[in-house]
Design a protein around this motif. Structure first.
Motif, PDB file in Angstrom:
ATOM      1  N   MET A 513       1.695  -8.238  -0.334  1.00  0.00           N
ATOM      2  CA  MET A 513       1.325  -6.900   0.130  1.00  0.00           C
ATOM      3  C   MET A 513      -0.059  -6.496  -0.375  1.00  0.00           C
ATOM      4  SD  MET A 513       3.590  -5.022   2.014  1.00  0.00           S
ATOM      5  CE  MET A 513       3.450  -6.436   3.075  1.00  0.00           C
ATOM      6  N   GLU A 514      -0.361  -6.845  -1.609  1.00  0.00           N
ATOM      7  CA  GLU A 514      -1.658  -6.498  -2.178  1.00  0.00           C
ATOM      8  C   GLU A 514      -2.787  -7.283  -1.506  1.00  0.00           C
ATOM      9  OE1 GLU A 514      -2.519  -4.053  -4.345  1.00  0.00           O
ATOM     10  OE2 GLU A 514      -0.457  -3.425  -3.973  1.00  0.00           O
ATOM     11  N   VAL A 515      -2.498  -8.527  -1.130  1.00  0.00           N
ATOM     12  CA  VAL A 515      -3.498  -9.309  -0.382  1.00  0.00           C
ATOM     13  C   VAL A 515      -3.778  -8.646   0.956  1.00  0.00           C
ATOM     14  CG1 VAL A 515      -3.899 -11.489   0.847  1.00  0.00           C
ATOM     15  CG2 VAL A 515      -3.030 -11.527  -1.497  1.00  0.00           C
ATOM     16  N   GLU A 516      -2.731  -8.229   1.657  1.00  0.00           N
ATOM     17  CA  GLU A 516      -2.917  -7.555   2.937  1.00  0.00           C
ATOM     18  C   GLU A 516      -3.717  -6.275   2.761  1.00  0.00           C
ATOM     19  OE1 GLU A 516      -0.172  -6.715   6.690  1.00  0.00           O
ATOM     20  OE2 GLU A 516       0.420  -5.481   4.974  1.00  0.00           O
ATOM     21  N   LYS A 517      -3.380  -5.504   1.749  1.00  0.00           N
ATOM     22  CA  LYS A 517      -4.085  -4.248   1.498  1.00  0.00           C
ATOM     23  C   LYS A 517      -5.570  -4.488   1.268  1.00  0.00           C
ATOM     24  CE  LYS A 517      -3.984  -0.244  -1.611  1.00  0.00           C
ATOM     25  NZ  LYS A 517      -3.285   0.374  -2.774  1.00  0.00           N
ATOM     26  N   GLU A 518      -5.900  -5.508   0.480  1.00  0.00           N
ATOM     27  CA  GLU A 518      -7.294  -5.808   0.171  1.00  0.00           C
ATOM     28  C   GLU A 518      -8.032  -6.333   1.395  1.00  0.00           C
ATOM     29  OE1 GLU A 518      -9.922  -8.484  -3.007  1.00  0.00           O
ATOM     30  OE2 GLU A 518      -7.731  -8.306  -3.252  1.00  0.00           O
ATOM     31  N   HIS A 519      -7.388  -7.196   2.179  1.00  0.00           N
ATOM     32  CA  HIS A 519      -8.030  -7.755   3.371  1.00  0.00           C
ATOM     33  C   HIS A 519      -8.315  -6.662   4.394  1.00  0.00           C
ATOM     34  CE1 HIS A 519      -8.692 -10.145   7.003  1.00  0.00           C
ATOM     35  NE2 HIS A 519      -8.904 -11.188   6.225  1.00  0.00           N
ATOM     36  N   MET A 520      -7.343  -5.789   4.632  1.00  0.00           N
ATOM     37  CA  MET A 520      -7.553  -4.710   5.593  1.00  0.00           C
ATOM     38  C   MET A 520      -8.712  -3.814   5.176  1.00  0.00           C
ATOM     39  SD  MET A 520      -3.908  -3.249   6.928  1.00  0.00           S
ATOM     40  CE  MET A 520      -2.694  -4.268   7.744  1.00  0.00           C
ATOM     41  N   ALA A 521      -8.797  -3.523   3.884  1.00  0.00           N
ATOM     42  CA  ALA A 521      -9.841  -2.620   3.390  1.00  0.00           C
ATOM     43  C   ALA A 521     -11.227  -3.250   3.430  1.00  0.00           C
ATOM     44  CB  ALA A 521      -9.509  -2.180   1.968  1.00  0.00           C
ATOM     45  N   LYS A 522     -11.298  -4.569   3.514  1.00  0.00           N
ATOM     46  CA  LYS A 522     -12.588  -5.258   3.584  1.00  0.00           C
ATOM     47  C   LYS A 522     -13.010  -5.560   5.019  1.00  0.00           C
ATOM     48  CE  LYS A 522     -12.782  -7.827  -0.817  1.00  0.00           C
ATOM     49  NZ  LYS A 522     -12.834  -9.194  -1.415  1.00  0.00           N
ATOM     50  N   TYR A 523     -12.033  -5.912   5.884  1.00  0.00           N
ATOM     51  CA  TYR A 523     -12.391  -6.534   7.165  1.00  0.00           C
ATOM     52  C   TYR A 523     -11.936  -5.789   8.413  1.00  0.00           C
ATOM     53  CZ  TYR A 523     -13.641 -10.292   4.020  1.00  0.00           C
ATOM     54  OH  TYR A 523     -14.221 -11.023   3.018  1.00  0.00           O
ATOM     55  N   TYR A 524     -10.898  -4.975   8.356  1.00  0.00           N
ATOM     56  CA  TYR A 524     -10.527  -4.109   9.491  1.00  0.00           C
ATOM     57  C   TYR A 524     -10.389  -4.893  10.807  1.00  0.00           C
ATOM     58  CZ  TYR A 524     -12.262  -0.649   6.165  1.00  0.00           C
ATOM     59  OH  TYR A 524     -12.493   0.099   5.036  1.00  0.00           O
TER      60      TYR A 524
END
Length: 570
Positions: A513-524
């Motif tokens: 979940m934390e990986v998803e959160k970080e990826h979304m916040a960087k790449y959208y």
């Protein structure tokens, strides 16, 4: 592995609905999505019956939004929920493999293929021992043995970049696949521990599918039933009539089917409605108010309601302009009012849903969290994102940078009015943020082709969730060399690689979940907006069919038990 879905459940899941479609449909009570710790039994409705109590024989006919053109489930061109539904009755080897799922997503060995699976870790190394069912054999007579498992690993591990796989998943961590006491015992060793175990061999690749050419193009227009094994077999595939007919497979060693025939027909949404009302098909998804209203009152039919295992909303192709600019993608995320969209989408369906913020886990998962990366939303918030990135409004009010306006189209599939209204609603939200947005209308049958070839800038779409564990899916969607947008970085890739080594289920899924959160916040690149209900109109008397959660995304928990109650339509 995630499967693309459409709004009606066909392949990519689009769906906003008309806000002026009338009141609440009569009949079903208000239903709520379940949160963590909720009663998921409220999300299952299949008319469960013991197979021995059903009428033996009969035919079930079901619709699909697309049939083909590629039939390789493991390739990017064949990776769709429709293709998976088509294969389930005839290709247990390819769609089930070593594992079967319960309604809640719990994986246990599928003894039709793998009678026993054991894992042992010594000195940081993992050894997995698999005992294959002695009777397991492909339709062409090829035994399902160590050669099948070795070929599955070699074709899916991602080493040969010419093979168009969806994701290498945990296969890249497999070090060797060899025979044990005999060819029906498989010994798998890994370079690092792999968790969960069902990340491996959920679906098997026939030993004959052993070159990039066969894998990538050998299934175009060809089902290759000889490379399958399941309770049904292919009787006829009529590409012109867009119909696939299946009958019981006399070579199948497991439980025998109740039905004497299963039929799939490719139909656009409007044609599905007409076919169901005329008694030509036996089930249809009605996940929008426009479909529900058109089907309500159909004779000899009943409604079965549950949770749709779908997560989606914004599907952006970051490889085409102007989506190549992270600021444009972030502005799209900011322009969307998710609660408002859900209100439009579910108006009239008696469905309440508070949050949909992950593409990996459903809200009823104990490890779910809302990972949507933008907190300040609306037209002004989106314009600020673009302004901060150097964009300015031109004389037409369109935001542009270096003479390049933010101009693109939303691709919509099918003829469902609610789907069209959804796209129009999103279009207006983006236009209010200073973007020049049109609509690219396509037929539902084009979905798989368009998504596979990346012939779009933005769709309202997403994925079917085929597992209650996020570990494998996080790699497919967020690893830099695996996801279709090629977005990511070395730091995130390292975190993704480490996920599979975490033995504790809760710890591993929280880390995902934390990986998803970080990826979304960087790449959208992919933006979750809704999950939604699964509302199915079903012919009365049809047993063991309906909303099934993880037991079956195709609404058939077990193709050997689906059938008709005595005295019902056959």
């Amino acid at each position: 592995m995630k499967k693309y879905m459409t709004i009606g459940g066909a392949a990519i899941a689009a769906a906003l609905m008309l806000s002026g479609c009338g009141g609440t449909p009569p009949g079903p009570e208000t239903q709520k999505a379940q949160g963590s710790g909720g009663d998921i039994n409220k999300l299952i409705s299949v008319n469960a019956k013991d197979a021995k109590d059903l009428e033996q024989g009969g035919t079930v006919t079901l619709p699909l939004g697309s049939i083909g053109p590629s039939f390789n489930l493991f390739s990017n061109t064949g990776n769709s929920a429709d293709n998976n539904s088509l294969h389930r009755p005839i290709d247990g080897a390819g769609t089930w493999g070593c594992w079967t799922l319960d309604f809640d997503g719990t994986a246990t060995p599928n003894k039709d293929f793998c009678e026993e699976i054991k894992s042992e870790i010594k000195d940081g190394k993992q050894t997995i021992t698999i005992k294959i069912n002695p009777k397991a054999t492909y339709n062409d007579g090829t035994p399902i043995d160590v050669k099948t498992f070795e070929n599955t690993w070699k074709m899916l591990r991602g080493e040969n970049k010419d093979i168009d796989i969806v994701t290498s998943g945990a296969y890249e961590f497999v070090d060797s696949v060899r025979a044990g006491a005999n060819d029906k015992e498989v010994i798998v060793t890994t370079t690092q521990p792999v968790y969960p175990l069902d990340a491996l061999f959920t679906g098997l690749v026939h030993p004959a599918v052993n070159t990039p050419e066969i894998f990538n193009t050998g299934f175009t227009g060809k089902l290759h039933e000889e490379w399958m094994a399941g309770p049904f077999k292919l009787e006829n595939f009529d590409a012109a009539a867009k119909t696939v007919i299946m009958v019981p497979n006399e070579k199948w060693w497991g439980a025998k089917p109740v039905l004497s025939k299963a039929v799939f027909r490719q139909l656009e949404t409007g044609a599905q409605v007409a076919a169901f009302k005329n008694g030509e098909i036996d089930g249809i998804s009605a996940n929008t108010v426009s479909l529900y209203s058109r089907l309500d009152g159909t004779a000899d039919a009943e409604v079965r309601r549950g949770q749709r295992l779908f997560a989606g909303g914004l599907n952006i192709n970051a490889l085409v302009a102007p989506m190549t600019d992270t600021a444009v993608r972030k502005a799209i995320f900011a322009a969307v009012d998710r609660p408002a969209l859900r209100g439009v989408r579910f108006n009239g369906l008696n469905w309440e849903e508070e949050s949909s913020g992950s593409l990996l886990l459903m809200p009823f998962s104990p490890n779910y969290q809302d990972n949507y990366p933008v907190k300040e939303t609306g037209a002004e918030a989106a314009k600020k994102v673009l302004t901060d990135a150097g964009y300015k409004a031109n004389d037409k009010g369109i935001m542009e940078k270096d003479g390049n306006p933010v101009t693109f189209k939303i691709t919509n599939f099918g003829d469902d009015p609610t789907t069209g209204a959804t796209v129009q609603t999103l279009q207006k939200q983006l236009q209010a943020a200073g973007m020049d947005v049109g609509i690219d209308q396509r037929g539902l049958a084009d979905f798989q082709k368009v998504l596979a070839s990346r012939e779009f800038a933005l769709t309202i779409s997403g994925f079917s969730l085929t597992s209650g564990d996020a570990t494998d899916s996080v790699k497919q969607l967020y690893q830099s060399q695996t996801n279709r947008n090629e977005l990511g970085d070395a730091e995130l890739d390292a975190k993704i690689k480490n996920l599979g080594t975490i033995a504790d289920n809760a710890e591993r899924n929280k880390a995902a979940m934390e990986v998803e959160k970080e990826h979304m916040a960087k790449y959208y690149s992919m933006g979750p907006v809704f999950n939604g209900p699964q509302i199915s109109f079903v012919r009365k008397g049809l047993a063991n069919y309906g909303p099934s959660l993880f037991k079956s995304s195709a609404q058939v928990p077990d193709w050997t038990t689906i059938g008709w109650e005595k005295g019902a339509k056959k």
